[in-house]
Design a protein around this motif. Structure first.
Motif, mmCIF file in Angstrom:
data_model
loop_
_atom_site.group_PDB
_atom_site.id
_atom_site.type_symbol
_atom_site.label_atom_id
_atom_site.label_comp_id
_atom_site.label_asym_id
_atom_site.label_seq_id
_atom_site.Cartn_x
_atom_site.Cartn_y
_atom_site.Cartn_z
ATOM 1 N N GLU A 31 38.248 39.298 50.983
ATOM 2 C CA GLU A 31 39.051 39.954 49.955
ATOM 3 C C GLU A 31 38.251 41.063 49.270
ATOM 4 O O GLU A 31 37.028 40.993 49.168
ATOM 5 N N LYS A 47 49.029 35.256 53.707
ATOM 6 C CA LYS A 47 49.578 35.038 52.376
ATOM 7 C C LYS A 47 51.043 34.608 52.424
ATOM 8 O O LYS A 47 51.505 33.804 51.613
ATOM 9 N N THR A 49 48.946 46.310 56.400
ATOM 10 C CA THR A 49 49.446 44.985 56.749
ATOM 11 C C THR A 49 49.754 44.930 58.247
ATOM 12 O O THR A 49 49.683 45.939 58.963
ATOM 13 N N HIS A 97 48.144 52.069 50.401
ATOM 14 C CA HIS A 97 48.076 50.618 50.203
ATOM 15 C C HIS A 97 47.282 50.000 51.354
ATOM 16 O O HIS A 97 47.183 50.581 52.436
ATOM 17 N N PRO A 98 46.709 48.818 51.139
ATOM 18 C CA PRO A 98 46.032 48.127 52.239
ATOM 19 C C PRO A 98 46.981 47.928 53.414
ATOM 20 O O PRO A 98 48.183 47.705 53.237
ATOM 21 N N GLU A 148 45.105 44.094 54.592
ATOM 22 C CA GLU A 148 45.610 43.020 53.746
ATOM 23 C C GLU A 148 45.975 41.840 54.628
ATOM 24 O O GLU A 148 46.665 42.000 55.641
ATOM 25 N N ASN A 149 45.539 40.646 54.247
ATOM 26 C CA ASN A 149 45.849 39.436 55.001
ATOM 27 C C ASN A 149 47.270 38.976 54.660
ATOM 28 O O ASN A 149 47.474 37.852 54.166
ATOM 29 N N TYR A 150 48.214 39.846 54.948
ATOM 30 C CA TYR A 150 49.577 39.642 54.455
ATOM 31 C C TYR A 150 50.256 38.433 55.095
ATOM 32 O O TYR A 150 50.892 37.625 54.414
#
Length: 311
Positions: A235, A287, A140, A137-138, A282-284
């Motif tokens: 993204e 978000k 974080t 997964h990306p 990921e720009n967790y």
């Protein structure tokens, strides 16, 4: 009476302008001549709320804590944006002391100065703090860091110093940055001028990130109290070969991109440092805590190329 109004009006305007200048919040920007530093200046151009105090190595040696404190105490900044870094990944392996001085000690000194003057600190870090192994997964902000290169190790040390010494800070990790300056896209365009085919690595994945998009995120976060660690990339994701092909396509170039493996690249350039195989962030935290979002890497590179080719 008419004569008095005409003579007084310019004076009133001058006083208003002086008052606006006095009230403007000052932001020290390090590395102002780099890609991100220039993008930050573009974002704040014409601002009536913020005044940038631009510095580069000629104006401020961030590796000297006394010099950093001297400037900060003189300026009394609202914030410090640290765009300065030693980013030559290969040279970091050889010039390790210099890499630690700029990427780690420099960040420490700016954090000390920020705490001393009550300023906010915006510090830019990198995907290289991760091991670069292929992930399910990306990555974080909550994933484990473990840098494999000296560049990554020195940038992680800088992150830790910011946490240790700054009171109010933002750390933004970014990746594959390009903007107004030397970058991968311009390298591809230069090579395409004299080559019919260019070999580019296809088994390293990540997200090309526009310095303009990152500067927007910096400007968004800085006035807030939403402190901490963030990832900040465009993204979507791609690999270097596909990114190169997109650049040449947008430039109308006929040069072909030859996808090669990292192993093949190392054979061609044996002294190069290892690059992460996986750099998808990921720009967790953005978000989870904001409504801010980056543009897709495809849209961002299209905007960049249009502006570059128009020059």
């Amino acid at each position: 009476m008419q004569i008095q109004r005409k003579t007084r009006k310019p004076r009133i305007q001058r006083l208003k302008q002086q008052n606006r200048r006095i009230k403007m919040k000052k932001i020290i920007v390090t590395g102002c001549n780099g890609q991100l530093g220039r993008a930050v200046n573009q974002q704040y151009a014409g601002s009536t709320e913020y005044e940038l105090v631009n510095t580069d190595v000629a104006e401020l040696d961030i590796t000297k804590v006394d010099k950093v404190l001297e400037l900060a105490r003189e300026v009394k900044p609202y914030a410090i944006i640290n765009c300065a870094a030693y980013t030559n990944v290969d040279k970091c392996e050889v010039e390790q002391d210099l890499a630690y001085k700029i990427n780690a000690i420099g960040a420490r000194n700016l954090a000390i100065a920020a705490a001393d003057t009550g300023a906010k600190l915006m510090h830019i870090s990198t995907d290289y703090v991760f091991p670069g192994n292929v992930s399910a997964h990306p990555l974080t902000e909550f994933d484990r860091v473990s840098p494999k290169s000296m560049y990554g190790a020195t940038k992680l040390a800088g992150e830790n110093f910011v946490r240790d010494f700054a009171n109010r800070y933002f750390i933004i990790r970014t990746a594959w940055l390009y903007g107004d300056g030397h970058n991968f896209a311009k390298t591809m365009l230069k090579l395409a001028e004299t080559n019919d085919k260019i070999g580019v690595v296809m088994d390293q994945v990540g997200t090309p990130t526009s310095a303009v998009e990152l500067a927007k995120a910096i400007k968004y976060l800085l006035p807030t109290d939403n402190y901490g660690l963030f990832h900040g990339t465009c993204e979507g994701d791609t690999n270097w070969a596909e990114f190169a092909a997109a650049v040449l396509r947008l430039a109308g170039s006929k040069t072909e991109i030859e996808p090669i493996t990292s192993e093949e690249y190392k054979r061609r350039f044996p002294n190069s440092a290892d690059r992460p195989a996986y750099s998808i962030l990921e720009n967790y935290m953005l978000k989870l805590t904001t409504d801010f979002s980056f543009a897709s890497w495809q849209d961002a590179i299209e905007v960049y190329m249009k502006e570059l080719l128009a020059k």
